[in-house]
Design a protein around this motif. Structure first.
Motif, mmCIF file in Angstrom:
data_model
loop_
_atom_site.group_PDB
_atom_site.id
_atom_site.type_symbol
_atom_site.label_atom_id
_atom_site.label_comp_id
_atom_site.label_asym_id
_atom_site.label_seq_id
_atom_site.Cartn_x
_atom_site.Cartn_y
_atom_site.Cartn_z
ATOM 1 N N SER A 77 -6.677 -7.773 7.781
ATOM 2 C CA SER A 77 -5.631 -7.520 6.780
ATOM 3 C C SER A 77 -6.188 -7.562 5.363
ATOM 4 O O SER A 77 -5.762 -6.794 4.503
ATOM 5 C CB SER A 77 -4.459 -8.482 6.948
ATOM 6 N N ILE A 84 -6.157 -0.168 1.076
ATOM 7 C CA ILE A 84 -4.942 0.649 1.021
ATOM 8 C C ILE A 84 -4.086 0.313 -0.204
ATOM 9 O O ILE A 84 -3.564 1.206 -0.857
ATOM 10 C CB ILE A 84 -4.109 0.455 2.313
ATOM 11 N N VAL A 85 -3.968 -0.961 -0.510
ATOM 12 C CA VAL A 85 -3.050 -1.365 -1.583
ATOM 13 C C VAL A 85 -3.792 -1.479 -2.928
ATOM 14 O O VAL A 85 -3.412 -0.842 -3.904
ATOM 15 C CB VAL A 85 -2.339 -2.691 -1.235
ATOM 16 N N ALA A 162 -6.390 1.220 10.041
ATOM 17 C CA ALA A 162 -5.027 1.004 9.548
ATOM 18 C C ALA A 162 -4.635 2.064 8.529
ATOM 19 O O ALA A 162 -5.418 2.409 7.644
ATOM 20 C CB ALA A 162 -4.928 -0.382 8.913
ATOM 21 N N ARG A 163 -3.436 2.604 8.651
ATOM 22 C CA ARG A 163 -2.925 3.559 7.654
ATOM 23 C C ARG A 163 -2.006 2.843 6.682
ATOM 24 O O ARG A 163 -1.787 3.263 5.567
ATOM 25 C CB ARG A 163 -2.141 4.675 8.347
ATOM 26 N N ASP A 164 -1.425 1.752 7.136
ATOM 27 C CA ASP A 164 -0.513 0.979 6.302
ATOM 28 C C ASP A 164 -0.797 -0.487 6.600
ATOM 29 O O ASP A 164 -1.154 -0.823 7.731
ATOM 30 C CB ASP A 164 0.937 1.319 6.673
ATOM 31 N N ILE A 165 -0.629 -1.297 5.587
ATOM 32 C CA ILE A 165 -0.937 -2.716 5.760
ATOM 33 C C ILE A 165 -0.063 -3.343 6.857
ATOM 34 O O ILE A 165 -0.461 -4.251 7.561
ATOM 35 C CB ILE A 165 -0.814 -3.467 4.410
ATOM 36 N N ARG A 166 1.148 -2.763 7.040
ATOM 37 C CA ARG A 166 2.055 -3.312 8.056
ATOM 38 C C ARG A 166 1.566 -3.059 9.471
ATOM 39 O O ARG A 166 1.948 -3.736 10.394
ATOM 40 C CB ARG A 166 3.461 -2.747 7.873
ATOM 41 N N ASP A 167 0.682 -2.034 9.613
ATOM 42 C CA ASP A 167 0.074 -1.797 10.926
ATOM 43 C C ASP A 167 -0.577 -3.071 11.452
ATOM 44 O O ASP A 167 -0.664 -3.293 12.660
ATOM 45 C CB ASP A 167 -1.046 -0.742 10.808
#
Lengths: 253, 303
Positions: A77, A84-85, A162-167
């Motif tokens: 993460s 990503i962020v 991961a494409r999104d941190i929520r993944d």
């Protein structure tokens, strides 16, 4: 001279990454160290309350491994968040040594969060289980270092997908359970009833490391040549994960 | 000497659509180039390839004479980047971001301290240097990233929308620093949607649309390319687009009409506006007008 310069640049970058992503955030929020140590501590508490004194050393070794796994897998993460962020990985790709010292710095940063929990469990292992031999502690330290390296590599590898941190919110607890609790970490390998299950258990690098630690604490006896094989298995995991990771990050898309 | 040279650069992510379609671009030493384009036009893709973070599908980019694909390690040591929509970590301070980033770039501690101080001061972050970024405004956080990149004093700076979300005063501070960097001999490529920004800081602009460079040159040259020196904005009753089209190129924007025209016809149209009692305003064609006309032209042709 050139090698020395490159090494110095690498170490500077590693130091900077460790400070930025490990030491300084930890100072802001030391409670990060608490959460991964709570579940192993609860285990230990139950066993002590029920007076299962003979399994307490297993719980302590399992606790050490779980804490290192939980902190190391959070690499997934952290790396994904930075990519990503924050998009800071692009900036760190343009530093001395590129993304390698940056990634090791992230992993070291996570290890810093593990230190308080590991220290508490180590003291308990020393006092409650009477493990005092320097040789035993050297083996345990080596096994924990290997777990940190392998799980951090795996975490970074997962982060690249991961494409999104929520993944990743779902994967960290899942991987912690799969690597830190389910394999024979809190119990000896011999308790698995089926030889097939015992073989399957070695898919997790923590099985070998735990067995080395169990043996170092005098809780299990290793077969001839097993000591070397147990070191080789997580080392092979590390090589495979590193090779896969190299393919993913050397030239994106 | 060209510091950045892209030649017939193509990029596709999915094998079907082209993010870049044969981009040829040259940037001279000490020049500020503004890369203008709509969202998804290919600006960031170009920047990421030039920074060796992305592999081109075809073609090449040379930065400081080095091929970014073949000699990425050497290129990376001499460039710096502010990534699009980048953010500093909320748990670290502006000082730690800039200082430790400089250490990671290989600077000795003493030099890193001096530069961190200098750039935090020049980007007006010195007073909040020890406040964690989570407690700073969005504009301040954005400036932290700019400070990190500028403080490297790299030969080539790639700034991908560095002023997005900044208030006008903060923008001017960043613009000043970009111009100072160029004055010290550094080459800067900046992407932006803000035409005022491009006109203010750029020596040259390149307009990119659907992966192609549709115009490049100094802001004046690009404005001249559209062929209209002035624009007249008209508002009033009884305006007919067909009547206006004899004066120049007509665009309807809400309840008003904008007519792009040349020097000679501007006066005639103003006379007409006065005679009809319309509200009229005359101004010189801006870079934004040129952008809208050039990109619109591409769309019309594509349509």
């Amino acid at each position: 001279m050139r090698v020395r310069g490159a090494l110095s640049g690498f170490l500077r970058s590693l130091y900077a990454s460790t400070m930025l992503f490990g030491v300084l955030p930890f100072k802001q929020n030391p409670f990060w160290a608490l959460s991964p140590a709570l579940a192993p501590f609860a285990f230990l508490l139950f066993l002590s309350i029920y007076r299962f004194q003979q399994v307490v050393p297993f719980a302590l070794i399992g606790g050490l491994i779980s804490i290192v796994v939980a902190n190391s897998i959070s690499m997934e993460s952290d790396a994904a968040f930075n990519r990503i962020v924050l998009r800071l990985d692009s900036m760190f790709a343009l530093t001395k040594g590129g993304l390698i010292p940056y990634a090791i710095g992230l992993a070291l940063g996570n290890l810093i969060n593990a230190v308080p929990g590991v220290a508490v469990f180590a003291v308990l292992l020393w006092t409650m289980a009477g493990i005092t031999s320097p040789q035993a502690w050297a083996t345990m330290l080596g096994a924990l270092t290997l777990i940190w390296a392998v799980v951090s590599l795996l975490g970074y590898l997962i982060s690249t997908y991961a494409r999104d941190i929520r993944d990743l919110w779902v994967y960290s607890p899942l991987m912690t359970a799969l690597l830190g609790y389910l394999p024979p970490v809190y119990y000896p390998l011999e308790l698995l009833p089926d030889p097939f299950l015992r073989a399957i258990a070695f898919i997790s690098p923590t099985t070998s490391a735990a067995r080395l630690m169990h043996s170092a604490a005098g809780l299990v006896k290793l077969g001839p040549g097993e000591f070397a094989v147990l070191w080789a298995i997580p080392a092979a995991h590390a090589v495979v994960f590193a090779a896969l990771l190299y393919r993913r990050v050397r030239r994106p898309i | 000497m060209y510091v950045i040279e892209s030649e017939d650069l193509w990029k596709t992510y999915d094998g079907r659509r082209w993010a870049l379609s044969g981009v040829d671009l040259r940037v001279r030493e000490g020049e500020v180039l503004a890369l203008l384009g709509r969202n998804g036009a290919g600006k960031t893709t170009f920047i990421r390839i030039a920074c060796s973070l992305l592999k081109p599908t075809r073609g090449s980019v040379r930065v400081l004479g080095m091929d970014v694909t073949q000699e990425s390690s050497r290129v990376r040591e001499r460039i710096a980047l502010v990534p699009q929509e980048g953010r500093p970590s909320n748990l670290n301070t502006p000082w730690s971001h800039v200082y430790y980033y400089l250490i990671a770039r290989g600077l000795p501690r003493s030099e890193a301290r001096v530069r961190a101080r200098r750039y935090l001061q020049s980007l007006e972050l010195w007073d909040v240097r020890d406040v964690i970024c989570g407690n700073l405004s969005g504009g301040m956080r954005q400036r932290v990233l700019v400070a990190m990149a500028l403080a490297t004093e790299a030969d080539v700076l790639f700034l991908d929308e560095p002023t997005i979300g900044l208030d006008p005063l903060s923008k001017q501070t960043v613009w000043e620093q970009i111009r100072d960097s160029a004055a010290e001999g550094r080459t800067v490529v900046v992407t932006t949607h803000n035409m005022e920004e491009a006109e203010t800081i750029a020596d040259r602009v390149a307009i990119i649309d659907e992966g192609r460079i549709v115009a490049s040159g100094t802001p004046e040259e690009v404005k001249a390319r559209v062929g209209y020196e002035y624009r007249v904005d008209l508002r009033g009753d009884g305006i007919e687009a067909s009547e206006l089209s004899s004066y120049g190129l007509v665009r309807r924007i809400g309840d008003r009409y904008r007519v792009y025209l040349s020097d000679s016809t501007a006066r005639e149209l103003l006379d007409l506006a006065i005679a009809r009692g319309w509200t009229a305003s005359l101004s010189r064609t801006t870079l934004e007008d040129a952008f809208v006309l050039l990109v619109g032209e591409v769309e019309e042709h594509a349509g």
